[in-house]
Design a protein around this motif. Sequence first.
Motif, short mmCIF file in Angstrom:
data_model
loop_
_atom_site.label_atom_id
_atom_site.label_comp_id
_atom_site.label_asym_id
_atom_site.label_seq_id
_atom_site.Cartn_x
_atom_site.Cartn_y
_atom_site.Cartn_z
N ASP A 261 0.80 -1.22 0.01
CA ASP A 261 0.19 0.01 0.06
C ASP A 261 0.72 1.16 -0.03
N SER A 262 2.19 0.92 -0.30
CA SER A 262 3.04 2.20 -0.36
C SER A 262 4.35 1.74 -1.18
N ALA A 263 5.29 2.53 -1.58
CA ALA A 263 6.39 2.21 -2.20
C ALA A 263 7.31 1.32 -1.18
N ALA A 264 7.16 1.73 0.20
CA ALA A 264 8.02 1.08 1.31
C ALA A 264 7.71 -0.43 1.11
N ASN A 265 6.47 -1.04 0.76
CA ASN A 265 6.08 -2.39 1.17
C ASN A 265 5.56 -2.86 -0.12
N SER A 266 6.01 -2.30 -1.47
CA SER A 266 5.47 -2.74 -2.70
C SER A 266 5.97 -4.30 -2.88
N SER A 267 5.35 -4.92 -3.66
CA SER A 267 5.91 -6.08 -3.78
C SER A 267 6.96 -6.41 -4.95
N GLU A 268 7.28 -5.19 -5.45
CA GLU A 268 8.44 -5.01 -6.38
C GLU A 268 9.67 -5.59 -5.10
N LYS A 269 9.73 -5.06 -4.03
CA LYS A 269 10.82 -5.36 -3.06
C LYS A 269 10.89 -6.82 -2.87
N TYR A 270 9.74 -7.51 -2.67
CA TYR A 270 9.61 -9.13 -2.40
C TYR A 270 10.22 -9.61 -3.52
N TRP A 271 9.69 -9.41 -4.74
CA TRP A 271 9.90 -10.35 -5.96
C TRP A 271 11.70 -10.03 -6.31
N SER A 272 12.18 -8.51 -6.06
CA SER A 272 13.47 -8.34 -6.38
C SER A 272 14.55 -9.03 -5.55
N GLU A 273 14.19 -9.33 -3.89
CA GLU A 273 15.02 -10.11 -3.40
C GLU A 273 14.98 -11.58 -3.74
N LEU A 274 13.80 -12.20 -4.19
CA LEU A 274 13.74 -13.51 -4.55
C LEU A 274 14.23 -13.74 -5.75
N VAL A 275 14.25 -12.97 -6.72
CA VAL A 275 14.92 -13.04 -8.17
C VAL A 275 16.38 -12.94 -7.92
N GLU A 276 17.00 -12.05 -7.02
CA GLU A 276 18.42 -12.03 -6.81
C GLU A 276 18.87 -13.37 -6.23
N THR A 277 18.21 -13.76 -5.25
CA THR A 277 18.64 -15.11 -4.70
C THR A 277 18.51 -16.33 -5.67
N TYR A 278 17.39 -16.36 -6.41
CA TYR A 278 17.49 -17.50 -7.43
C TYR A 278 18.42 -17.53 -8.41
#
Length: 415
Positions: free
Chosen positions: A34-51
């Motif tokens: 509900d804000s830039a701070a917790n956008s799903s972009e952050k979740y996917w970015s970290e997951l993709v980097e690890t993968y």
Amino acid sequence: MVSALGMTAVLGGCGLTGDSGDVTLRLVAADYGDSAANSSEKYWSELVETYEADHPGVKIEVSVHSWNDVDRKVKEMVEAGDAPDMAQIGAYADYADAGLLYPADELLSIPVQADFAGQFATAGQIDGTQYGMPFAASTRLLFYNKTLFAEAGLTPPTTWEELAADAAALKAEGVKYPYALPLGPEEAQAETMQWLLSGGGGYTDSSGGYGIDSPENVETFTWLRDELVGKGLTGPVAPGRLNRADAFAAFANGQVGMLNGHPSLMKIAENKGVKFGMVPMPGVDGESKATMGVADWMLAFRQNGHKEEVGEFLDFVYSDENVLGFSREYDLLPVTNSAYEVMSAADEDKALQPFLEELPLAELYPVGRTSWAQVAAEVKKRIGQAVAPGGSPSAVLGKLQTTALDAESTADADR
């Protein structure tokens, strides 16, 4: 689950395929923040980097869209002949019915597929084959304002009769919305289903066909019309014009005594300092025997191939660490049995415990039917009329049943 963001972001891989042996997978995902701070972009970015660090031959390109846009974006891509490899969206049945999706058992390892909670795995099936992979879930509880209840000397209701009595007492105390009944076009199909289940009915009957105009459902909406709406217990806005977001905002502003809510309402209310409690939805004669569950879906399109790479990535997405991470970040419920067991026992998930307890009892929309999208749209448009002054629940529900049967016939003819 509706994001306030209108942004689109592309994450990971930069969309380039690099060496000839590399594979780029494209995922279109919904934004739960509900804000830039917790956008799903952050979740996917970290997951993709690890993968990608462990899979040097695979690049993952993720585009994140608001819930207002994501389903339309995927539809446009598919219609343009440019389907993504994966989409994490709100529905899967139309694509599965058109033969565009991989079945889950062609992608996922056996332990991962077997770990899906039973009702979600079943809801993801068409003709016994699972095409929709559940991604996130929520259930509903009755929220009540503890301060308003204490001032009126009330305890939370367990039956419809008690709910109506509590609402009447709240009205006498000057509460603006004793019970907020959002049957407006935003998400009327959810409030409707919660009430239908609490009255012993639902959108479908015991044989699995549509049963929208069943006697139980007509009785439920007749009670709502006469005992809540007709007695002025649902506030100044007609239920057919009250949207969920407005009802939630009113609750957070201390203007609502009771309403049905999902986990995100906890944070909204806490941020405004509202003291609230949560109990299972009351039923006719006691606590409702079923609650409404909602799931969002992961789909894998056949168009680009890459079945092996897609399957390996999705196995990673559904690992306990990632399912738990996503659920905790967005106050959602896990779709796997193993993550459910962890969250049910963990102190850090104590706030979600009431919702977790409802999960085994949850019934989902009939999402495996290609007709459901049309039926849901008609519910949003019409259901408020059933509780309006002079409204006829039997007539409104009868029209919805006709719409559902016609939509089913059309879907069958198109197969």
